[in-house]
Design a protein around this motif. Structure first.
Motif, PDB file in Angstrom:
ATOM      1  N   THR A   1       4.420  10.536  -6.711  1.00  0.00           N
ATOM      2  CA  THR A   1       5.750   9.951  -6.836  1.00  0.00           C
ATOM      3  C   THR A   1       6.186   9.507  -5.451  1.00  0.00           C
ATOM      4  N   LEU A   2       6.531   8.219  -5.341  1.00  0.00           N
ATOM      5  CA  LEU A   2       6.929   7.634  -4.063  1.00  0.00           C
ATOM      6  C   LEU A   2       8.295   6.977  -4.176  1.00  0.00           C
ATOM      7  N   LYS A   3       9.132   7.203  -3.169  1.00  0.00           N
ATOM      8  CA  LYS A   3      10.341   6.406  -2.979  1.00  0.00           C
ATOM      9  C   LYS A   3       9.879   5.301  -2.043  1.00  0.00           C
ATOM     10  N   HIS A   4       9.987   4.037  -2.497  1.00  0.00           N
ATOM     11  CA  HIS A   4       9.373   2.956  -1.732  1.00  0.00           C
ATOM     12  C   HIS A   4      10.285   1.755  -1.578  1.00  0.00           C
ATOM     13  N   GLY A   5       9.926   0.916  -0.610  1.00  0.00           N
ATOM     14  CA  GLY A   5      10.592  -0.362  -0.426  1.00  0.00           C
ATOM     15  C   GLY A   5      10.016  -1.385  -1.389  1.00  0.00           C
ATOM     16  N   ASP A   6      10.392  -2.639  -1.191  1.00  0.00           N
ATOM     17  CA  ASP A   6       9.907  -3.718  -2.043  1.00  0.00           C
ATOM     18  C   ASP A   6       8.383  -3.824  -1.980  1.00  0.00           C
ATOM     19  N   ILE A   7       7.770  -4.110  -3.131  1.00  0.00           N
ATOM     20  CA  ILE A   7       6.326  -4.337  -3.211  1.00  0.00           C
ATOM     21  C   ILE A   7       6.143  -5.784  -3.674  1.00  0.00           C
ATOM     22  N   PRO A   8       5.991  -6.715  -2.707  1.00  0.00           N
ATOM     23  CA  PRO A   8       5.976  -8.143  -3.033  1.00  0.00           C
ATOM     24  C   PRO A   8       4.902  -8.570  -4.033  1.00  0.00           C
ATOM     25  N   ASN A   9       3.684  -8.047  -3.895  1.00  0.00           N
ATOM     26  CA  ASN A   9       2.610  -8.489  -4.783  1.00  0.00           C
ATOM     27  C   ASN A   9       2.832  -8.052  -6.232  1.00  0.00           C
ATOM     28  N   LEU A  10       3.684  -7.057  -6.444  1.00  0.00           N
ATOM     29  CA  LEU A  10       4.015  -6.609  -7.802  1.00  0.00           C
ATOM     30  C   LEU A  10       5.383  -7.119  -8.244  1.00  0.00           C
ATOM     31  N   GLU A  11       6.030  -7.903  -7.360  1.00  0.00           N
ATOM     32  CA  GLU A  11       7.380  -8.402  -7.616  1.00  0.00           C
ATOM     33  C   GLU A  11       8.316  -7.253  -8.010  1.00  0.00           C
ATOM     34  N   MET A  12       8.262  -6.176  -7.231  1.00  0.00           N
ATOM     35  CA  MET A  12       9.016  -4.956  -7.517  1.00  0.00           C
ATOM     36  C   MET A  12       9.967  -4.656  -6.365  1.00  0.00           C
TER      37      MET A  12
ATOM     38  N   PRO B   1       4.539  16.134   0.167  1.00  0.00           N
ATOM     39  CA  PRO B   1       5.934  15.774  -0.121  1.00  0.00           C
ATOM     40  C   PRO B   1       6.784  15.793   1.152  1.00  0.00           C
ATOM     41  N   GLY B   2       7.603  14.761   1.293  1.00  0.00           N
ATOM     42  CA  GLY B   2       8.459  14.616   2.465  1.00  0.00           C
ATOM     43  C   GLY B   2       7.886  13.698   3.524  1.00  0.00           C
ATOM     44  N   ASP B   3       6.584  13.428   3.466  1.00  0.00           N
ATOM     45  CA  ASP B   3       5.945  12.539   4.451  1.00  0.00           C
ATOM     46  C   ASP B   3       6.420  11.104   4.280  1.00  0.00           C
ATOM     47  N   LYS B   4       6.686  10.440   5.394  1.00  0.00           N
ATOM     48  CA  LYS B   4       6.891   8.993   5.420  1.00  0.00           C
ATOM     49  C   LYS B   4       5.496   8.377   5.449  1.00  0.00           C
ATOM     50  N   VAL B   5       5.271   7.363   4.618  1.00  0.00           N
ATOM     51  CA  VAL B   5       3.928   6.801   4.484  1.00  0.00           C
ATOM     52  C   VAL B   5       3.940   5.278   4.480  1.00  0.00           C
ATOM     53  N   GLN B   6       2.763   4.714   4.699  1.00  0.00           N
ATOM     54  CA  GLN B   6       2.467   3.300   4.502  1.00  0.00           C
ATOM     55  C   GLN B   6       1.405   3.278   3.404  1.00  0.00           C
ATOM     56  N   PHE B   7       1.591   2.432   2.386  1.00  0.00           N
ATOM     57  CA  PHE B   7       0.621   2.403   1.299  1.00  0.00           C
ATOM     58  C   PHE B   7       0.470   0.987   0.759  1.00  0.00           C
ATOM     59  N   THR B   8      -0.628   0.788   0.013  1.00  0.00           N
ATOM     60  CA  THR B   8      -0.815  -0.449  -0.735  1.00  0.00           C
ATOM     61  C   THR B   8      -0.930  -0.072  -2.199  1.00  0.00           C
ATOM     62  N   ALA B   9      -0.428  -0.959  -3.055  1.00  0.00           N
ATOM     63  CA  ALA B   9      -0.480  -0.716  -4.495  1.00  0.00           C
ATOM     64  C   ALA B   9      -0.748  -2.026  -5.210  1.00  0.00           C
ATOM     65  N   ASP B  10      -1.351  -1.909  -6.375  1.00  0.00           N
ATOM     66  CA  ASP B  10      -1.604  -3.067  -7.208  1.00  0.00           C
ATOM     67  C   ASP B  10      -1.751  -2.583  -8.646  1.00  0.00           C
ATOM     68  N   LYS B  11      -1.842  -3.524  -9.565  1.00  0.00           N
ATOM     69  CA  LYS B  11      -2.063  -3.184 -10.962  1.00  0.00           C
ATOM     70  C   LYS B  11      -3.565  -3.104 -11.179  1.00  0.00           C
ATOM     71  N   VAL B  12      -4.048  -1.957 -11.641  1.00  0.00           N
ATOM     72  CA  VAL B  12      -5.466  -1.747 -11.901  1.00  0.00           C
ATOM     73  C   VAL B  12      -5.599  -1.271 -13.344  1.00  0.00           C
ATOM     74  N   ASP B  13      -6.316  -2.019 -14.132  1.00  0.00           N
ATOM     75  CA  ASP B  13      -6.475  -1.705 -15.560  1.00  0.00           C
ATOM     76  C   ASP B  13      -5.126  -1.479 -16.236  1.00  0.00           C
TER      77      ASP B  13
END
Length: 96
Positions: free
Chosen positions: A41-52, A72-84
């Motif tokens: 579970t992530l609290k995240h900023g905008d994800i442009p490639n997912l239009e989210m 939990p509690g860590d600030k992170v950098q991540f990538t996400a996409d739709k897979v299956d």
């Protein structure tokens, strides 16, 4: 014919690698990790490639080993996409 198939395969692999490398890095904060379900579970900023827009939500992880890199509690950098058809974290690391 064999050379053509080999070249086509190499081109497809290169395209797949480029597509993943082109995903935007997103800032977030880990809220919860469910290693058994392979979800985070992530609290995240905008994800442009997912239009989210930014929000808190649950993602599947491509590789369960990613869940050992953060807590939990860590600030992170991540990538996400739709897979299956599922929203999936492909990479994650603690933010600097």
């Amino acid at each position: 014919m064999k050379k053509l198939i080999t070249a086509l395969g190499a081109t497809l692999l290169a395209a797949a690698a480029f597509a993943q490398a082109a995903l935007p890095s997103v800032e977030g904060e880990v809220r919860k990790i469910d290693a058994d379900a392979k979800k985070i579970t992530l609290k995240h900023g905008d994800i442009p490639n997912l239009e989210m827009t930014g929000m808190t939500m649950v993602f599947r992880v491509k590789d369960p080993a990613l869940l050992t890199q953060v807590k939990p509690g860590d600030k992170v950098q991540f990538t996400a996409d739709k897979v299956d058809g599922a929203l999936t974290v492909l990479s994650i690391a603690p933010a600097n």
